[in-house]
Motif scaffolding. Structure first.
Motif, PDB file in Angstrom:
ATOM      1  N   LEU A   1       9.507 -48.335  -0.875  1.00 11.65           N
ATOM      2  CA  LEU A   1      10.664 -48.114  -0.135  1.00 11.65           C
ATOM      3  C   LEU A   1      10.219 -46.674  -1.316  1.00 11.65           C
ATOM      4  CD1 LEU A   1      13.953 -50.547   0.216  1.00 11.65           C
ATOM      5  CD2 LEU A   1      12.099 -48.686   1.155  1.00 11.65           C
TER       6      LEU A   1
ATOM      7  N   PRO B   1      18.374 -44.216   4.248  1.00 17.34           N
ATOM      8  CA  PRO B   1      17.783 -45.318   4.648  1.00 17.34           C
ATOM      9  C   PRO B   1      16.557 -45.672   4.412  1.00 17.34           C
ATOM     10  CG  PRO B   1      17.714 -44.210   6.605  1.00 17.34           C
ATOM     11  CD  PRO B   1      18.144 -43.285   5.631  1.00 17.34           C
TER      12      PRO B   1
ATOM     13  N   PHE C   1      22.491 -52.841  -8.931  1.00 18.56           N
ATOM     14  CA  PHE C   1      21.834 -51.467  -9.414  1.00 18.56           C
ATOM     15  C   PHE C   1      23.393 -50.568 -10.402  1.00 18.56           C
ATOM     16  CE2 PHE C   1      17.268 -51.919  -9.090  1.00 18.56           C
ATOM     17  CZ  PHE C   1      17.485 -52.216  -7.611  1.00 18.56           C
TER      18      PHE C   1
ATOM     19  N   GLN D   1      10.296 -46.578  -4.901  1.00 19.70           N
ATOM     20  CA  GLN D   1      10.863 -48.618  -5.219  1.00 19.70           C
ATOM     21  C   GLN D   1      10.101 -49.309  -4.274  1.00 19.70           C
ATOM     22  OE1 GLN D   1      14.764 -50.339  -4.053  1.00 19.70           O
ATOM     23  NE2 GLN D   1      14.431 -51.078  -5.008  1.00 19.70           N
TER      24      GLN D   1
ATOM     25  N   PHE E   1      17.291 -45.349 -12.897  1.00 22.93           N
ATOM     26  CA  PHE E   1      18.449 -46.654 -12.667  1.00 22.93           C
ATOM     27  C   PHE E   1      17.717 -48.264 -13.347  1.00 22.93           C
ATOM     28  CE2 PHE E   1      19.658 -46.092  -8.512  1.00 22.93           C
ATOM     29  CZ  PHE E   1      19.080 -45.203  -7.987  1.00 22.93           C
ATOM     30  N   GLY E   2      18.616 -48.433 -14.055  1.00 21.17           N
ATOM     31  CA  GLY E   2      18.586 -49.480 -14.638  1.00 21.17           C
ATOM     32  C   GLY E   2      17.625 -50.793 -13.517  1.00 21.17           C
ATOM     33  N   LYS E   3      17.313 -51.996 -14.109  1.00 22.72           N
ATOM     34  CA  LYS E   3      15.749 -52.798 -13.462  1.00 22.72           C
ATOM     35  C   LYS E   3      16.863 -53.727 -12.127  1.00 22.72           C
ATOM     36  CE  LYS E   3      12.416 -51.445 -16.037  1.00 22.72           C
ATOM     37  NZ  LYS E   3      11.975 -51.148 -14.858  1.00 22.72           N
ATOM     38  N   GLY E   4      18.137 -53.500 -12.412  1.00 19.04           N
ATOM     39  CA  GLY E   4      19.513 -54.172 -11.640  1.00 19.04           C
ATOM     40  C   GLY E   4      19.023 -55.775 -11.786  1.00 19.04           C
TER      41      GLY E   4
ATOM     42  N   GLN F   1      11.090 -53.811  -7.800  1.00 21.48           N
ATOM     43  CA  GLN F   1      11.518 -52.788  -9.225  1.00 21.48           C
ATOM     44  C   GLN F   1      12.695 -52.094  -9.120  1.00 21.48           C
ATOM     45  OE1 GLN F   1       9.125 -52.143 -11.339  1.00 21.48           O
ATOM     46  NE2 GLN F   1       8.161 -54.115 -10.664  1.00 21.48           N
ATOM     47  N   ASP F   2      13.274 -50.726  -9.682  1.00 19.59           N
ATOM     48  CA  ASP F   2      14.178 -50.298  -9.851  1.00 19.59           C
ATOM     49  C   ASP F   2      13.679 -48.796  -9.415  1.00 19.59           C
ATOM     50  OD1 ASP F   2      13.859 -48.039 -12.381  1.00 19.59           O
ATOM     51  OD2 ASP F   2      13.232 -50.666 -12.047  1.00 19.59           O
ATOM     52  N   PRO F   3      14.473 -47.980  -9.077  1.00 19.76           N
ATOM     53  CA  PRO F   3      14.308 -47.073  -8.081  1.00 19.76           C
ATOM     54  C   PRO F   3      13.246 -45.499  -9.236  1.00 19.76           C
ATOM     55  CG  PRO F   3      16.080 -47.223  -6.876  1.00 19.76           C
ATOM     56  CD  PRO F   3      15.407 -48.745  -7.782  1.00 19.76           C
TER      57      PRO F   3
ATOM     58  N   TYR G   1      12.900 -40.989  -4.236  1.00 17.44           N
ATOM     59  CA  TYR G   1      12.022 -41.540  -5.507  1.00 17.44           C
ATOM     60  C   TYR G   1      11.400 -42.553  -4.686  1.00 17.44           C
ATOM     61  CZ  TYR G   1      16.202 -39.939  -7.719  1.00 17.44           C
ATOM     62  OH  TYR G   1      17.959 -39.672  -8.629  1.00 17.44           O
TER      63      TYR G   1
ATOM     64  N   ARG H   1       9.351 -47.476   4.496  1.00 20.93           N
ATOM     65  CA  ARG H   1       9.159 -48.553   3.484  1.00 20.93           C
ATOM     66  C   ARG H   1       7.627 -48.784   4.307  1.00 20.93           C
ATOM     67  NH1 ARG H   1      10.198 -53.246   1.517  1.00 20.93           N
ATOM     68  NH2 ARG H   1      12.623 -53.034   3.115  1.00 20.93           N
TER      69      ARG H   1
ATOM     70  N   PHE I   1      12.975 -43.584  -0.712  1.00 21.49           N
ATOM     71  CA  PHE I   1      13.969 -42.962  -0.552  1.00 21.49           C
ATOM     72  C   PHE I   1      14.606 -41.145  -1.230  1.00 21.49           C
ATOM     73  CE2 PHE I   1      16.517 -46.661  -0.090  1.00 21.49           C
ATOM     74  CZ  PHE I   1      16.141 -47.814  -0.650  1.00 21.49           C
TER      75      PHE I   1
ATOM     76  N   GLU J   1      18.580 -51.483   2.398  1.00 23.77           N
ATOM     77  CA  GLU J   1      19.397 -49.589   2.125  1.00 23.77           C
ATOM     78  C   GLU J   1      19.979 -49.784   0.141  1.00 23.77           C
ATOM     79  OE1 GLU J   1      19.945 -51.581   4.106  1.00 23.77           O
ATOM     80  OE2 GLU J   1      22.154 -51.878   4.640  1.00 23.77           O
ATOM     81  N   LEU J   2      20.078 -48.261   0.006  1.00 23.17           N
ATOM     82  CA  LEU J   2      21.241 -48.122  -0.996  1.00 23.17           C
ATOM     83  C   LEU J   2      22.644 -48.519  -0.723  1.00 23.17           C
ATOM     84  CD1 LEU J   2      18.666 -46.702  -3.796  1.00 23.17           C
ATOM     85  CD2 LEU J   2      19.358 -49.148  -3.834  1.00 23.17           C
TER      86      LEU J   2
END
Lengths: 112, 117
Positions: free
Chosen positions: A88, A105, B91, A37, B107-110, A41-43, A35, A108, A90, B44-45
């Motif tokens: 980023l 993690p 998210f 990001q 994913f949504g925009k958060g 923004q969203d991933p 993914y 970047r 992922f 990190e997620l």
């Protein structure tokens, strides 16, 4: 418990250079997802592999390529880097293609 | 196509207030999963919850609770007695089957949550 490992954690490159990101899934996991990001923004899904075969592609530029190796680790190769590639990245892994994804993690990447 | 909408871009609360983060989704899959992730400034997620589409029971985990309503395609997240450490981007995500036979997350925009002392 072992988690997803990504290397490097940080990477700085110049425009037009190449970069290779590595992902080591959780032991016994056979599926890897990438993914991207961007800032704020969203991933976004890029690409996935199941049992070393590409299973799906998302919005991945042609300048990017990826593969999954015999030990199930995966590499994302990015060429002719552009400023907009700064993000980023992922990696996630799962046991089978329809099970829970565990995220690493992130790496970047900064393109100057 | 699958879609996740988090209408709240930013929320700011004072410590100890309760806060609810909204999530609305669209999918044609009959079986799917919904997720919430926390992303602190470090990047990190952090996985919070995974919920199967067939399980509409609400869930509580400490100060966190989730309300899943299939009838309104919503999966809302409530933090009770918020703390400064809850400050992060949250998210909501939806599993989506792919043509290649695997599953990706959409994913949504958060929602950026700021908890002030």
């Amino acid at each position: 418990a072992a988690g997803v490992i990504q290397s490097p954690r940080h990477l700085i490159k110049e425009k037009r250079e190449t970069a290779t990101l590595k992902c080591y899934p959780i032991p016994r996991h056979d599926t890897v997802y990438w993914y991207q990001q961007g800032p704020g923004q969203d991933p976004q899904f890029l690409i996935s592999f199941y049992e070393k075969m590409q299973s799906d592609k998302g919005s991945i530029p042609d300048r990017f390529s990826a593969q999954q190796f015999s030990d199930y680790h995966s590499e994302l190769n990015m060429s002719s880097l552009e400023l907009g590639d700064s993000a980023l990245y992922f990696c996630a892994s799962s046991l089978g293609a329809y099970n829970e994804q565990f995220f690493g993690p992130g790496t970047r990447l900064t393109v100057l | 196509a699958q879609k996740v909408t988090q209408a709240q871009t930013e929320i700011s609360v004072v410590e100890k207030e309760d806060v609810t983060l909204d999530c609305v989704y669209e999918t044609r899959d009959t079986t799917y999963y919904l997720f919430w992730y926390k992303q602190p400034p470090s990047g990190e997620l952090v996985f919070l919850i995974r919920r199967n589409s067939f399980d509409e029971q609400n869930e509580i985990s400490g100060r966190y609770s989730w309300n899943f309503q299939k009838s309104t395609s919503s999966f809302n997240f409530t933090i009770t007695a918020s703390q400064v450490v809850d400050s992060a981007v949250y998210f909501c995500a939806l599993s989506a089957s792919t043509q290649g036979g695997s599953e990706k997350l959409v994913f949504g925009k958060g929602t950026k949550l700021t908890v002030n002392p």
